[in-house]
Design a protein around this motif. Structure first.
Motif, PDB file in Angstrom:
ATOM      1  N   UNK A  97       8.581  27.515   4.668  1.00 30.36           N
ATOM      2  CA  UNK A  97       9.912  28.274   5.125  1.00 30.36           C
ATOM      3  C   UNK A  97       9.369  29.562   4.886  1.00 30.36           C
ATOM      4  N   UNK A  98       9.630  30.525   5.517  1.00 34.66           N
ATOM      5  CA  UNK A  98       9.380  31.888   5.614  1.00 34.66           C
ATOM      6  C   UNK A  98      10.534  32.751   5.917  1.00 34.66           C
ATOM      7  N   UNK A  99      10.706  34.058   5.351  1.00 39.06           N
ATOM      8  CA  UNK A  99      11.791  34.974   5.738  1.00 39.06           C
ATOM      9  C   UNK A  99      11.160  36.240   5.782  1.00 39.06           C
ATOM     10  N   UNK A 107      15.410  43.587  11.010  1.00 38.37           N
ATOM     11  CA  UNK A 107      16.466  42.395  10.862  1.00 38.37           C
ATOM     12  C   UNK A 107      15.452  41.256  10.825  1.00 38.37           C
ATOM     13  N   UNK A 108      16.319  40.158  10.194  1.00 38.56           N
ATOM     14  CA  UNK A 108      15.527  38.994   9.682  1.00 38.56           C
ATOM     15  C   UNK A 108      14.742  38.092  10.808  1.00 38.56           C
ATOM     16  N   UNK A 109      13.483  37.704  10.385  1.00 40.04           N
ATOM     17  CA  UNK A 109      12.952  36.603  11.124  1.00 40.04           C
ATOM     18  C   UNK A 109      12.883  35.292  10.337  1.00 40.04           C
ATOM     19  N   UNK A 110      13.220  34.137  10.742  1.00 36.35           N
ATOM     20  CA  UNK A 110      13.448  33.068   9.672  1.00 36.35           C
ATOM     21  C   UNK A 110      12.697  32.058  10.504  1.00 36.35           C
ATOM     22  N   UNK A 111      11.873  31.283   9.673  1.00 39.61           N
ATOM     23  CA  UNK A 111      11.075  30.116  10.458  1.00 39.61           C
ATOM     24  C   UNK A 111      10.189  29.551   9.624  1.00 39.61           C
ATOM     25  N   UNK A 112       9.263  28.609  10.052  1.00 37.83           N
ATOM     26  CA  UNK A 112       8.440  27.910   9.197  1.00 37.83           C
ATOM     27  C   UNK A 112       7.155  28.204   9.846  1.00 37.83           C
ATOM     28  N   UNK A 113       6.026  27.884   8.919  1.00 38.79           N
ATOM     29  CA  UNK A 113       4.606  28.145   9.185  1.00 38.79           C
ATOM     30  C   UNK A 113       4.130  26.581   8.901  1.00 38.79           C
ATOM     31  N   UNK A 114       3.118  26.257   9.789  1.00 38.66           N
ATOM     32  CA  UNK A 114       2.208  24.815   9.651  1.00 38.66           C
ATOM     33  C   UNK A 114       0.859  25.527   9.574  1.00 38.66           C
ATOM     34  N   UNK A 115       0.052  25.101   8.482  1.00 38.58           N
ATOM     35  CA  UNK A 115      -1.236  25.748   8.489  1.00 38.58           C
ATOM     36  C   UNK A 115      -2.251  24.466   8.117  1.00 38.58           C
ATOM     37  N   UNK A 143       5.800  38.557  14.630  1.00 39.02           N
ATOM     38  CA  UNK A 143       5.310  37.308  14.711  1.00 39.02           C
ATOM     39  C   UNK A 143       3.905  37.093  14.935  1.00 39.02           C
ATOM     40  N   UNK A 144       3.244  37.565  15.992  1.00 39.61           N
ATOM     41  CA  UNK A 144       2.149  37.420  16.283  1.00 39.61           C
ATOM     42  C   UNK A 144       1.054  37.925  15.359  1.00 39.61           C
ATOM     43  N   UNK A 145       1.393  39.060  14.625  1.00 39.35           N
ATOM     44  CA  UNK A 145       0.422  39.690  13.557  1.00 39.35           C
ATOM     45  C   UNK A 145       0.384  38.748  12.439  1.00 39.35           C
ATOM     46  N   UNK A 146       1.702  38.117  12.137  1.00 33.34           N
ATOM     47  CA  UNK A 146       2.055  37.385  10.966  1.00 33.34           C
ATOM     48  C   UNK A 146       0.965  36.094  10.962  1.00 33.34           C
ATOM     49  N   UNK A 147       1.070  35.304  12.287  1.00 33.45           N
ATOM     50  CA  UNK A 147       0.460  34.177  12.669  1.00 33.45           C
ATOM     51  C   UNK A 147      -1.221  34.541  12.302  1.00 33.45           C
ATOM     52  N   UNK A 169       9.628  30.391  14.721  1.00 33.79           N
ATOM     53  CA  UNK A 169      10.837  31.410  14.226  1.00 33.79           C
ATOM     54  C   UNK A 169      11.905  31.723  15.123  1.00 33.79           C
ATOM     55  N   UNK A 170      13.071  31.951  14.427  1.00 30.80           N
ATOM     56  CA  UNK A 170      13.948  32.512  15.219  1.00 30.80           C
ATOM     57  C   UNK A 170      14.218  34.110  14.649  1.00 30.80           C
ATOM     58  N   UNK A 171      14.352  34.964  15.718  1.00 25.88           N
ATOM     59  CA  UNK A 171      14.474  36.578  15.562  1.00 25.88           C
ATOM     60  C   UNK A 171      15.937  36.897  15.651  1.00 25.88           C
ATOM     61  N   UNK A 172      16.276  37.344  14.658  1.00 27.65           N
ATOM     62  CA  UNK A 172      17.815  38.032  14.622  1.00 27.65           C
ATOM     63  C   UNK A 172      18.316  39.159  15.415  1.00 27.65           C
ATOM     64  N   UNK A 173      16.951  39.837  15.913  1.00 25.38           N
ATOM     65  CA  UNK A 173      17.086  40.970  16.776  1.00 25.38           C
ATOM     66  C   UNK A 173      17.418  40.275  18.062  1.00 25.38           C
ATOM     67  N   UNK A 174      16.983  39.036  18.468  1.00 29.67           N
ATOM     68  CA  UNK A 174      17.172  38.571  19.704  1.00 29.67           C
ATOM     69  C   UNK A 174      18.771  37.626  19.602  1.00 29.67           C
TER      70      UNK A 174
END
Length: 216
Positions: A97-99, A107-115, A143-147, A169-174
């Protein structure tokens, strides 16, 4: 939406980490709180009313917590948890889980990462993978940079045969503003080494992480 991209267009890690840190050394907490107070006035609110009296202090404290990744480094985070191990089987940590916070609107980005990675004589403590994801998520991000940063970190630490990172992830700005599309989510990926070169290895990874995102 799925995104893959070239890392040549990304700002350097030093640029991302150091500019905000330098700014913080020049701006006091009191100045930040006054800025929040100004925003409240600009929104038509009375910052002196009971419910908002401590809001500037709370907002600044929350923002510092949500961006604490700027004050962390890989060396401190790892704390020596890299070990020699004679294995070449895939290591996968999924559903981390990431926040994070969108750098365009905060605004929040809420999602999951698989590594996943395939070792080349070295492995890392599993909890450190989650902590690496959290460190980069606790910055103003796209999100692209985070990845890319997560994949880059694993690659630089272990020099593995390959690294694969997928962020959903889902983006609260959308969701909350703009196009206002609840339920929309974005998938971005970074594939390095054998994950980029070997279709079967990549397919194995993708099959292991396949699921319906939890925020649907």
């Amino acid at each position: 939406m799925t995104s893959q991209f070239s890392s040549e267009f990304l700002p350097s890690e030093a640029a991302i980490a150091n500019i905000p840190e330098a700014t913080r050394t020049q701006v006091s907490t009191e100045e930040m709180e006054r800025a929040v107070r100004t925003l409240l006035v600009g929104l038509g609110e009375d910052p002196d009313r009971e419910g908002l009296r401590d809001t500037p202090k709370r907002v600044v404290k929350a923002l510092k917590f949500l961006t604490q990744g700027y004050n962390q480094s890989l060396d401190e985070l790892l704390n020596g948890a890299v070990f020699h191990e004679d294995t070449d089987e895939m290591v996968l940590v999924r559903d981390i889980d990431i926040f994070s916070s969108c750098e365009h609107h905060i605004l929040p980005i809420i999602g999951r990462v698989h590594v996943a990675y395939i070792p080349n004589g070295r492995v890392i403590g599993l909890s450190k993978i989650a902590r690496i994801c959290e460190m980069y998520a606790r910055r103003l991000q796209v999100q692209e940079r985070l990845t890319h940063r997560i994949a880059e970190a694993i690659e630089s630490i272990l020099k593995p045969q390959g690294v694969a990172v997928v962020v959903e992830a889902t983006h609260m700005c959308m969701v909350m503003r703009g196009v206002q599309k609840p339920g929309s989510w974005t998938v971005s990926s970074a594939m390095r080494g054998v994950f980029a070169e070997d279709v079967r290895t990549r397919q194995e990874f993708m099959s292991l992480i396949r699921h319906t995102p939890a925020f649907h």
